[in-house]
Design a protein around this motif. Structure first.
Motif: not given
Ligand code: AOF
Ligand code: ZN
Length: 430
Positions: A1-2, A169-175, A429-430
């Motif tokens: 994810m960049t 902005f929703n990075y915790p959700f994505f991880i 960066n990915n």
């Protein structure tokens, strides 16, 4: 994810919007034409920021409904288990008003039955023009299915102009969706010579006012704040949210890492300060203590301080194992806590705020997803409160592991916060 974050944006959201509420919605990035799809998608994104602190572990999604170039409804995901952004926006309007309208939503509308019914069903037979979608949902139960269904109905208009910002902005959700574990962010402020505090621990604030506001905004975005017992007994931090001019809806859970039971054995003067400050809390506090230390204190039941700690409804004691590396022991201890029972929702993310030794353990063990680093332009000249300081001994006993000094991290974002620099750093960066 960049991530290709636009100037003025950070993982906490649109900085100007957060620390400068007067800016309002006047933040449309350069090159975005008024009334274009991107223009409205951006407005939907801002609208999604309103509930970032209560929606998690759901993503905080924004939805707006536009008709004749006028926004006729706003929606933002409600608290976990409650309505999704689209339903909030829809339920404020009579069905006939929806005819000929365009929907802008930052995340792909869901297609599964969860705590809420599928959002894709909302759009059927409403004579809507199109649904503009800002980003794909990483949840395997959705993951493209929502876009597919809406494409079948001739409605889907994916537009990923702000997809990186929405993900960030929703990075915790994505991880959490991708890695099935809690999200760890590290945060510290340092001087130009790398000091996180002065050697006498007399210095409270390294960063300036704008950085502090941003930090307090970040606090409410994460489920919990984690600090070491050393920091607690030095600074007696409240770990609450203050200094924010804009509305926030909840304080984070306080987590204290105290493997050796420093808090159980502190002086009477320290006990009083803890009662007046850090432990004086509306929110429950989790204390992580080693199992062998706990058993030493468990039978001293005639001690008032221990009674105060052990019988306190607000304090949850969570055992940690000495045989594991620091961060793994914290993670596995977190996984044993019933967050739904204790806090009314599942756990997703933690912001590690210090001190230098605990932060160093997370870096040494390479167990973090994101760093929010604030650099203030002055020197302190100390030695004790730097990362990996040799003066304060390591938290990791019998560990010979050295951090990989060659490893380069990825600066996903940078911003000026008045006279400070904010760097937001990812593993890669990915
Ligand atoms: C949307 N709109 O506003 C949000 C979505 O258990 P539930 O029913 O609340 O579903 C949670 C999932 O729905 C969550 O994991 C994510 O995939 C999606 N979130 N979807 O259409 C929203 N917050
Ligand atoms: Zn939904």
């Amino acid at each position: 994810m960049t991530f290709r974050l636009k100037a003025g944006f950070s993982f906490g959201g649109w900085i100007e919007e957060i620390v400068n509420p007067d800016k309002g919605n006047d933040l449309i990035p350069e090159g975005i034409a008024t009334f274009s799809d991107e223009y409205y998608l951006f407005k939907a994104f801002l609208s999604g920021m309103k509930n970032s602190c209560i929606a998690n572990p759901n993503p905080s999604v924004g939805c707006i409904i536009v008709k004749n170039n006028k926004i006729i409804s706003y929606g933002c995901t409600e608290k976990w288990g409650d309505r999704h952004a689209e339903r909030v926006a829809f339920e404020q309007l009579p069905a006939d008003l929806l005819e000929d309208s365009t929907i802008y939503v930052t995340l792909e509308p869901c297609s599964h039955v969860g705590k809420q019914p599928p959002c894709v069903n909302l759009f059927q037979n409403k004579k809507i023009k199109k649904v503009v979608i800002g980003c794909k949902d990483p949840n395997p139960l959705v993951s493209g299915e929502g876009i597919k269904i809406l494409t079948g109905q001739g409605l889907a208009h994916p537009n990923f102009t702000f997809a990186n910002e929405i993900k960030a902005f929703n990075y915790p959700f994505f991880i959490q969706q991708e890695k099935k574990r809690p999200f760890f962010a590290l945060k510290w402020a340092q001087t130009l010579d790398g000091c996180l505090a002065d050697d006498l621990n007399g210095w409270k604030w390294i960063s300036g006012e704008m950085s502090r506001k941003y930090t307090h905004w970040l606090r409410q975005k994460y489920d919990a704040i984690l600090v070491g017992a050393g920091t607690v007994l030095n600074d007696y931090p409240s770990l609450d949210i203050r200094d924010l001019d804009i509305q926030f809806k909840r304080n984070p859970i306080k987590m204290i890492y105290d493997p050796g039971g420093k808090i159980l054995s502190c002086s009477i003067e320290q006990q009083q300060k803890l009662k007046d400050k850090t432990l004086k809390s509306k929110q429950k506090i989790i204390l992580f203590i080693c199992e062998n230390i706990l058993s030493k204190f468990a039978n001293k039941t005639n001690n008032d301080w221990l009674k105060f700690i052990f019988d306190n409804e607000k304090i949850i004691i969570s055992q940690i194992q000495t045989t594991m590396p620091v961060t793994e022991s914290i993670q596995s201890s977190i996984e044993k806590i019933n967050f739904i029972q204790e806090f009314g929702r599942p756990f997703q993310s933690v912001l590690v705020e210090g001190g230098p030794r605990l932060l160093s353990a997370f870096i040494e063990e390479n167990n973090f997803d994101l760093i929010h680093l604030f650099i203030a332009p002055f020197f302190l000249g100390g030695e004790k409160n730097k990362l990996f300081s040799k003066i304060t001994k390591s938290l990791i006993k019998n560990e010979t592991k050295e951090i990989n000094k060659e490893k380069r991290y990825y600066i996903a974002n940078k911003a000026f916060l008045n006279n400070d620099i904010l760097l937001e750093i990812m593993q890669n960066n990915n």
